[in-house]
Design an enzyme around this catalytic site. Structure first.
Site, mmCIF file in Angstrom:
data_model
loop_
_atom_site.group_PDB
_atom_site.id
_atom_site.type_symbol
_atom_site.label_atom_id
_atom_site.label_comp_id
_atom_site.label_asym_id
_atom_site.label_seq_id
_atom_site.Cartn_x
_atom_site.Cartn_y
_atom_site.Cartn_z
ATOM 1 N N VAL A 291 44.322 42.243 46.034
ATOM 2 C CA VAL A 291 43.137 42.686 45.301
ATOM 3 C C VAL A 291 42.156 43.405 46.236
ATOM 4 O O VAL A 291 42.026 43.041 47.414
ATOM 5 C CB VAL A 291 42.456 41.488 44.598
ATOM 6 C CG1 VAL A 291 41.868 40.508 45.597
ATOM 7 C CG2 VAL A 291 41.399 41.960 43.619
ATOM 8 N N HIS A 292 41.498 44.440 45.709
ATOM 9 C CA HIS A 292 40.529 45.200 46.504
ATOM 10 C C HIS A 292 39.487 45.797 45.566
ATOM 11 O O HIS A 292 39.783 46.141 44.425
ATOM 12 C CB HIS A 292 41.219 46.302 47.315
ATOM 13 C CG HIS A 292 42.141 47.173 46.502
ATOM 14 N ND1 HIS A 292 43.396 46.762 46.126
ATOM 15 C CD2 HIS A 292 41.974 48.409 45.983
ATOM 16 C CE1 HIS A 292 43.982 47.719 45.414
ATOM 17 N NE2 HIS A 292 43.136 48.729 45.304
ATOM 18 N N LEU A 293 38.264 45.899 46.066
ATOM 19 C CA LEU A 293 37.160 46.484 45.309
ATOM 20 C C LEU A 293 36.853 47.871 45.864
ATOM 21 O O LEU A 293 36.781 48.045 47.079
ATOM 22 C CB LEU A 293 35.907 45.609 45.420
ATOM 23 C CG LEU A 293 36.023 44.182 44.863
ATOM 24 C CD1 LEU A 293 34.763 43.398 45.195
ATOM 25 C CD2 LEU A 293 36.233 44.210 43.368
#
Ligand code: ZN
Length: 172
Positions: A130-132
């Protein structure tokens, strides 16, 4: 402005992580580009990491949608925000706020986009980690056109961006 939003997210789909996933696929060993970056040592213009903590880090998007396009991610390989433990979740949020502050200081943008594509169907290039996305925006900016047309224009030298953002990153 639904069309504008659609184009924005289309831009996020064709980011860094798409080509990085291709590299990983060719490697055939299930390598995760974000885990490789997390293990690549202290922040430097070479690995694109602008800030590194114990539980999270921020890295420049190699093919930015806009100058200063950052990806903020947990060190641990997890696919969803809900998979983070409480400490990781708090750390990721603090890092995301720091990234927003650094981009405001470095670029004085008119606005910021922050968000996440969770899962391949939602456009994630590396669905397993996951990454923003955090990126500065300007009134009337038209970078989405280059994405829509499939022509990638690097808005700014990544080393210049690295210097600017590193210098602007708030103190812990
Ligand atoms: Zn990973």
């Amino acid at each position: 402005m639904a069309g504008g939003l659609e184009q924005l997210w289309a831009g996020w789909r064709s980011d860094y992580v798409v080509s990085a996933t291709e590299e990983a696929r060719q490697g055939g060993d299930g390598a995760c580009v974000f885990c490789a970056i997390a293990a690549s040592g202290p922040p430097s213009p070479d690995n694109g990491v602008v800030w590194r903590g114990e539980l999270s880090l921020a890295v420049l998007n190699r093919y930015p949608y806009a100058s200063g396009h950052l990806l903020v991610l947990p060190v641990r390989h997890v696919g969803g925000l809900e998979d983070l433990d409480a400490a990781e979740s708090a750390d990721l949020w603090a890092s995301t706020l720091a990234a927003m502050a650094a981009l405001r200081a470095a670029y004085s943008p008119d606005g910021l986009n922050m968000g996440s594509n969770q899962g391949r169907a939602a456009g994630a290039g590396v669905p397993g980690h996951v990454h923003l996305h955090v990126l500065p925006r300007w009134a009337g900016d038209t970078n989405f056109m280059t994405t829509v047309l499939g022509v990638r224009v690097i808005p700014e030298d990544l080393r210049v961006a690295w210097q600017k953002i590193s210098a602007a990153w708030p103190d812990d």
